[in-house]
Design a protein around this motif. Sequence first.
Motif, PDB file in Angstrom:
ATOM      1  N   ILE A   1       0.961  -1.188  -0.018  1.00 27.77           N
ATOM      2  CA  ILE A   1       0.018   0.065   0.067  1.00 27.77           C
ATOM      3  C   ILE A   1       0.873   1.109  -0.072  1.00 27.77           C
ATOM      4  CG2 ILE A   1      -1.734   1.307   1.392  1.00 27.77           C
ATOM      5  CD1 ILE A   1      -2.789  -1.430   2.502  1.00 27.77           C
ATOM      6  N   VAL A   2       0.771   2.004  -1.059  1.00 27.31           N
ATOM      7  CA  VAL A   2       1.425   3.276  -1.124  1.00 27.31           C
ATOM      8  C   VAL A   2       0.390   4.535  -0.846  1.00 27.31           C
ATOM      9  CG1 VAL A   2       2.790   4.682  -2.547  1.00 27.31           C
ATOM     10  CG2 VAL A   2       3.082   2.433  -2.636  1.00 27.31           C
ATOM     11  N   VAL A   3       0.834   5.283   0.010  1.00 29.40           N
ATOM     12  CA  VAL A   3      -0.235   6.508   0.584  1.00 29.40           C
ATOM     13  C   VAL A   3       0.474   7.801  -0.007  1.00 29.40           C
ATOM     14  CG1 VAL A   3      -1.156   7.637   2.329  1.00 29.40           C
ATOM     15  CG2 VAL A   3      -0.875   5.024   2.751  1.00 29.40           C
ATOM     16  N   GLY A   4      -0.213   8.343  -1.013  1.00 24.11           N
ATOM     17  CA  GLY A   4       0.223   9.606  -1.707  1.00 24.11           C
ATOM     18  C   GLY A   4       0.332   8.979  -3.269  1.00 24.11           C
ATOM     19  N   ALA A   5      -0.262  10.089  -4.091  1.00 23.04           N
ATOM     20  CA  ALA A   5       0.039   9.756  -5.543  1.00 23.04           C
ATOM     21  C   ALA A   5       0.759  11.091  -5.986  1.00 23.04           C
ATOM     22  CB  ALA A   5      -1.310   9.781  -6.028  1.00 23.04           C
TER      23      ALA A   5
ATOM     24  N   PRO B   1       4.828  12.479  -7.026  1.00 24.10           N
ATOM     25  CA  PRO B   1       5.838  11.810  -7.796  1.00 24.10           C
ATOM     26  C   PRO B   1       6.704  10.522  -6.881  1.00 24.10           C
ATOM     27  CG  PRO B   1       6.177  14.336  -7.830  1.00 24.10           C
ATOM     28  CD  PRO B   1       4.956  14.023  -7.028  1.00 24.10           C
ATOM     29  N   VAL B   2       6.705  10.726  -5.832  1.00 28.21           N
ATOM     30  CA  VAL B   2       7.683   9.860  -4.887  1.00 28.21           C
ATOM     31  C   VAL B   2       6.661   8.518  -4.715  1.00 28.21           C
ATOM     32  CG1 VAL B   2       8.673   9.364  -2.591  1.00 28.21           C
ATOM     33  CG2 VAL B   2       8.851  11.564  -3.766  1.00 28.21           C
ATOM     34  N   GLY B   3       5.353   8.601  -4.586  1.00 28.85           N
ATOM     35  CA  GLY B   3       4.463   7.626  -4.394  1.00 28.85           C
ATOM     36  C   GLY B   3       4.408   6.908  -5.699  1.00 28.85           C
ATOM     37  N   LEU B   4       4.283   7.495  -6.775  1.00 26.41           N
ATOM     38  CA  LEU B   4       4.060   6.926  -8.180  1.00 26.41           C
ATOM     39  C   LEU B   4       5.113   6.217  -8.535  1.00 26.41           C
ATOM     40  CD1 LEU B   4       1.992   9.780  -9.845  1.00 26.41           C
ATOM     41  CD2 LEU B   4       1.056   7.415  -9.157  1.00 26.41           C
TER      42      LEU B   4
ATOM     43  N   VAL C   1      -2.162   2.573  -4.748  1.00 31.09           N
ATOM     44  CA  VAL C   1      -1.924   3.786  -4.538  1.00 31.09           C
ATOM     45  C   VAL C   1      -2.917   4.657  -4.013  1.00 31.09           C
ATOM     46  CG1 VAL C   1      -0.777   6.011  -5.434  1.00 31.09           C
ATOM     47  CG2 VAL C   1       0.070   3.764  -6.088  1.00 31.09           C
ATOM     48  N   LEU C   2      -2.886   5.220  -2.780  1.00 30.97           N
ATOM     49  CA  LEU C   2      -4.175   5.737  -2.155  1.00 30.97           C
ATOM     50  C   LEU C   2      -3.864   7.228  -2.398  1.00 30.97           C
ATOM     51  CD1 LEU C   2      -4.486   4.016   1.148  1.00 30.97           C
ATOM     52  CD2 LEU C   2      -5.534   3.458  -0.990  1.00 30.97           C
ATOM     53  N   ASP C   3      -4.617   7.847  -3.463  1.00 30.02           N
ATOM     54  CA  ASP C   3      -4.611   9.193  -3.843  1.00 30.02           C
ATOM     55  C   ASP C   3      -5.878   9.874  -3.110  1.00 30.02           C
ATOM     56  OD1 ASP C   3      -4.586  11.533  -4.947  1.00 30.02           O
ATOM     57  OD2 ASP C   3      -4.627  10.804  -7.008  1.00 30.02           O
ATOM     58  N   GLU C   4      -5.720  10.810  -2.246  1.00 29.80           N
ATOM     59  CA  GLU C   4      -6.703  11.760  -1.769  1.00 29.80           C
ATOM     60  C   GLU C   4      -7.423  12.530  -2.525  1.00 29.80           C
ATOM     61  OE1 GLU C   4      -4.996  15.522   0.605  1.00 29.80           O
ATOM     62  OE2 GLU C   4      -4.857  13.727   1.708  1.00 29.80           O
ATOM     63  N   GLY C   5      -6.830  12.943  -3.605  1.00 31.18           N
ATOM     64  CA  GLY C   5      -7.363  13.749  -4.767  1.00 31.18           C
ATOM     65  C   GLY C   5      -8.313  12.938  -5.680  1.00 31.18           C
ATOM     66  N   PRO C   6      -8.604  13.832  -6.568  1.00 28.63           N
ATOM     67  CA  PRO C   6      -9.493  13.180  -7.806  1.00 28.63           C
ATOM     68  C   PRO C   6      -8.651  12.225  -8.951  1.00 28.63           C
ATOM     69  CG  PRO C   6      -9.261  15.490  -8.227  1.00 28.63           C
ATOM     70  CD  PRO C   6      -8.709  15.008  -6.879  1.00 28.63           C
ATOM     71  N   GLY C   7      -7.336  12.243  -8.807  1.00 30.15           N
ATOM     72  CA  GLY C   7      -6.417  11.628  -9.682  1.00 30.15           C
ATOM     73  C   GLY C   7      -6.104  12.674 -10.962  1.00 30.15           C
ATOM     74  N   ARG C   8      -6.248  14.255 -10.510  1.00 28.40           N
ATOM     75  CA  ARG C   8      -5.783  15.020 -11.520  1.00 28.40           C
ATOM     76  C   ARG C   8      -4.784  15.823 -10.917  1.00 28.40           C
ATOM     77  NH1 ARG C   8     -11.101  15.140 -12.254  1.00 28.40           N
ATOM     78  NH2 ARG C   8     -11.358  16.897 -11.067  1.00 28.40           N
ATOM     79  N   ASP C   9      -3.807  16.736 -11.563  1.00 33.27           N
ATOM     80  CA  ASP C   9      -2.733  17.578 -10.849  1.00 33.27           C
ATOM     81  C   ASP C   9      -2.884  18.939 -11.519  1.00 33.27           C
ATOM     82  OD1 ASP C   9      -1.100  15.637  -9.426  1.00 33.27           O
ATOM     83  OD2 ASP C   9      -1.214  14.672 -11.464  1.00 33.27           O
ATOM     84  N   THR C  10      -2.871  19.681 -10.805  1.00 35.53           N
ATOM     85  CA  THR C  10      -3.065  21.222 -11.034  1.00 35.53           C
ATOM     86  C   THR C  10      -1.810  21.772 -11.730  1.00 35.53           C
ATOM     87  OG1 THR C  10      -4.641  21.647  -9.385  1.00 35.53           O
ATOM     88  CG2 THR C  10      -3.498  23.692 -10.256  1.00 35.53           C
TER      89      THR C  10
ATOM     90  N   HIS D   1       4.211  19.356 -12.252  1.00 38.24           N
ATOM     91  CA  HIS D   1       2.940  18.665 -12.766  1.00 38.24           C
ATOM     92  C   HIS D   1       3.247  17.751 -14.147  1.00 38.24           C
ATOM     93  CE1 HIS D   1       2.806  22.420 -15.252  1.00 38.24           C
ATOM     94  NE2 HIS D   1       2.188  21.756 -16.245  1.00 38.24           N
ATOM     95  N   VAL D   2       4.343  18.212 -14.741  1.00 36.86           N
ATOM     96  CA  VAL D   2       4.840  17.475 -16.057  1.00 36.86           C
ATOM     97  C   VAL D   2       5.410  16.089 -15.617  1.00 36.86           C
ATOM     98  CG1 VAL D   2       5.959  17.509 -17.997  1.00 36.86           C
ATOM     99  CG2 VAL D   2       4.875  19.485 -17.438  1.00 36.86           C
ATOM    100  N   LEU D   3       6.030  16.095 -14.539  1.00 41.51           N
ATOM    101  CA  LEU D   3       6.656  15.147 -14.054  1.00 41.51           C
ATOM    102  C   LEU D   3       5.661  13.998 -13.608  1.00 41.51           C
ATOM    103  CD1 LEU D   3       9.160  13.255 -13.022  1.00 41.51           C
ATOM    104  CD2 LEU D   3       9.332  14.705 -11.154  1.00 41.51           C
ATOM    105  N   THR D   4       4.668  14.452 -12.813  1.00 42.35           N
ATOM    106  CA  THR D   4       3.713  13.779 -11.951  1.00 42.35           C
ATOM    107  C   THR D   4       3.025  13.168 -13.180  1.00 42.35           C
ATOM    108  OG1 THR D   4       3.633  15.195 -10.208  1.00 42.35           O
ATOM    109  CG2 THR D   4       1.911  13.452 -10.318  1.00 42.35           C
TER     110      THR D   4
END
Length: 533
Positions: free
Chosen positions: A5-9, A11-14, A29-38, A100-103
Amino acid sequence: MDPVIVVGAGPVGLTLALALARQEVPSVVLDEGPGRDTARAARTVVLDDHTTALVERLTGAALGEAGTYWAGWRSLRRKQVMRETRFEEPGSAPLHLAQHVLTGALRTAAAREPLVELATDSRLDAVEQEPSGVTTHTRGPNGTWWRGSYLVGCDGPRSTVRKLEDIRFPGRTAVERHAVAALRTELPRPDEAFLHRTPPWRGSGPSAGEITARPLPDGVWRLDWLLPPGKDLVTPELLVTRIRETLTGWTGDPTPAYELLDTGVHTVHHRLARRWRAGRVFLAGDAAHLLGAFGTQGLAEGLRDADNLAWKLALAWHHGAHEALLDSYQAERRAAVAARLRAADQTLPLLRGGGGLRSYVPGASRGNDALLMDAHLGRGPLGAPGTYDGSPLAPAPVEAEVPVGTDVGAPVADVPVTAEDGALVPLRERLGRGALLVVLIAPGTVVWERRHWVSAGVMPRLAAAVTALPRPAELLVAESYPGAAAHSVLLVRPDGHLVTALNGVRPADLYAAAEAALGGPVGVAAHAEAGAR
């Protein structure tokens, strides 16, 4: 066996999830957000060649097409160039790109990886450990229970994982503050980054004592102004004034043209978690450490955390837990980050303090400029990646050990190697597969077909020694390696750090070094657990 289980989506978690998948370990990978990066143009990262290669082999993306490799670096003081360097060799320059490009590249690769499950809108709120695994609960629209073999908190400075495990996070707050702007404009030498200290113009707004300019693609620049101590508000009006004064000072144009894309205030904190492991729970990235003064990049250290931990978790997942190997993650990575924090804290008063004895010491300013340049370029005590020379995984010294151009525990150089299938590939392309690498330095082999030399000379004996190692290893042949004599044998960890270099084929010494690099002899309990699976 349950997934990791990886908490946080971020760059490090991914990166960790993809590195595990490369070694055939599933993860959630547990992502507290909607899966999009600003998209934030003013939030950027600088990666060295080793971390760039890590991300590229995990994503299959050429990061250089999305970022900028600096052609050079200049350090200026008032109107004088104090230090200047050019990056002539490919891959020697730092890579600068928007975070955000890296992520996005990592998220795209994770979405197409069947061994990675991305769980969006999943905020962690409970962790329970048992001898055989970890159980977690998430809340939100997709809230549920998750079962894993291990858990890694990559959930940032306010890490929920760290708080649930009651791990202290001491350090210093607001070591430095920078006003930041991303803008599109034309500057002299558009492909060079530079640091301008005490520029000859003065005005209102944020302090003009130190300004860093780093180019990005499409004529975009990130500018950072070091702010004076305190919590003075940086208003949009003051920042725009400073932008215009700075561009005028650099270009000589009283009305320089620019397009402002993004602004912000970057606050540097220095913190280090007391523990990076609590049973089956680990911390990585900003959850474990915060640093970033003098141009050092905390994200690059987080990627090194993921690279270090992934192969150790993979071995534990496939072959049973080996406590010495898992403990070495904290021992190696925490020591490396702590060394950089100490160097920054010791150097900060010398570089930022005014007056005093250093004002009268000849050459002090030039020495400070050299330190700052090295920090920004990922070199020296403030910027270079840490080595694991004091690692608990280091083998005992032997007479057959010889020095090469890479220190023991440091990342290996990326030289061309011939793989077992006869393909000529970069050495770093073979990293991260879970196997140790054994590299024979054999000048002249490149001019012969592999079938002519694979059964000649020392190769049969070395191949037999590699087959007998305690875990799977890959035998590679290099025409040359910096500082290595012919017939030297290098042992390299899955994360690319040098274990040892031996003078010729020494099966017993090679086996002992490999065993040490894997945490020592595997205990009976680990064998029993592996057999039960």
